[in-house]
Design an enzyme around this catalytic site. Structure first.
Site, short mmCIF file in Angstrom:
data_model
loop_
_atom_site.label_atom_id
_atom_site.label_comp_id
_atom_site.label_asym_id
_atom_site.label_seq_id
_atom_site.Cartn_x
_atom_site.Cartn_y
_atom_site.Cartn_z
CG HIS A 1 14.22 -8.56 9.59
ND1 HIS A 1 15.35 -7.65 10.52
CD2 HIS A 1 14.32 -9.36 10.43
CE1 HIS A 1 15.55 -8.62 11.92
NE2 HIS A 1 14.52 -9.53 11.96
CG HIS B 1 10.65 -8.07 14.19
ND1 HIS B 1 10.41 -8.58 15.66
CD2 HIS B 1 11.73 -8.87 13.39
CE1 HIS B 1 12.00 -9.14 15.70
NE2 HIS B 1 12.65 -8.95 14.90
P1 DGP Z 1 15.66 -10.42 15.34
O1 DGP Z 1 16.91 -11.19 15.41
O2 DGP Z 1 15.07 -11.32 14.28
O3 DGP Z 1 14.64 -10.42 16.37
O4 DGP Z 1 16.18 -8.64 14.81
C1 DGP Z 1 15.65 -7.90 15.72
C2 DGP Z 1 15.90 -6.62 14.60
O5 DGP Z 1 15.37 -5.49 15.68
C3 DGP Z 1 17.39 -6.19 14.80
O6 DGP Z 1 17.78 -6.47 13.55
C4 DGP Z 1 17.55 -5.59 15.11
C5 DGP Z 1 16.78 -4.78 15.89
N1 DGP Z 1 16.48 -3.74 16.66
C6 DGP Z 1 16.50 -4.03 17.79
N2 DGP Z 1 16.05 -2.85 18.54
C7 DGP Z 1 16.18 -1.91 17.98
C8 DGP Z 1 15.70 -0.30 18.13
O7 DGP Z 1 15.67 0.12 19.16
N3 DGP Z 1 15.67 0.25 17.25
C9 DGP Z 1 15.35 -0.54 15.68
N4 DGP Z 1 15.15 0.71 14.79
N5 DGP Z 1 15.77 -1.83 15.54
C10 DGP Z 1 16.65 -2.09 16.67
#
Ligand code: DGP
Length: 147
Positions: free
Chosen positions: A110, A108
């Site tokens: 950001h 993913h």
């Molecule tokens: P990373 O550390 O790059 O793997 O970022 C994962 C991101 O995903 C983190 O900023 C929080 C987000 N995240 C984790 N679980 C969920 C979820 O259930 N819903 C949403 N909207 N975001 C999530």
């Protein structure tokens, strides 16, 4: 009309569960290839995730074609997000592997809008590149470059 393609999927993956509609999200956009939604823990307002619908761990295993789709899509979403929060700039950031701060092991990006004086802090502490290290790295990297 044929069957929709079966995408690589991990039932234990939180983003696969969001893609499947099993977990709610604040969705901004989706198409056949990807979905965009607001990060559940925004580091600044507007913090957005761009997530391919197929489950790949990170750029080391994602097909180039899918990465191309994501790359072509990112500017439009980054522009919309930054404009919406009246930010002049943004990070488009991909944490690639656990040691690089990837916590959800489903590729993913950001999108993090940035404004001067905002509260997001990236502890980026530059070192110094010396000539011997640079020469050694050039050899080691270029001999491994598979293109
Ligand atoms: P990373 O550390 O790059 O793997 O970022 C994962 C991101 O995903 C983190 O900023 C929080 C987000 N995240 C984790 N679980 C969920 C979820 O259930 N819903 C949403 N909207 N975001 C999530």
């Amino acid at each position: 009309m044929g069957e929709p393609p079966i995408l690589p999927h991990d039932p234990g993956c939180i983003f696969c569960r969001i893609v499947a509609g099993l977990i709610p999200c604040h969705k901004l956009y989706e198409n056949d290839t990807l979905i965009c939604f607001l990060d559940i823990g925004p580091v600044v307002p507007g913090h957005t995730l761009v997530v391919p619908k197929s489950h790949y761990h990170n750029v080391f295993d994602v097909p180039a074609e899918l990465l191309g789709h994501l790359g072509q899509f990112l500017p439009a979403m980054a522009k919309a997000v930054t404009a919406a929060v009246e930010a002049p700039a943004c990070h488009i950031l991909l944490n690639n592997g656990s040691e690089a701060m990837q916590s959800v092991l489903h590729l993913h990006y950001h999108i993090i809008p940035r404004k001067r004086g905002d509260t997001f802090y990236v502890p980026w502490l530059p070192g110094r590149l010396d000539v011997d290290t640079a020469r050694d790295l050039i050899v080691r990297i270029t001999k491994r470059l598979e293109i």
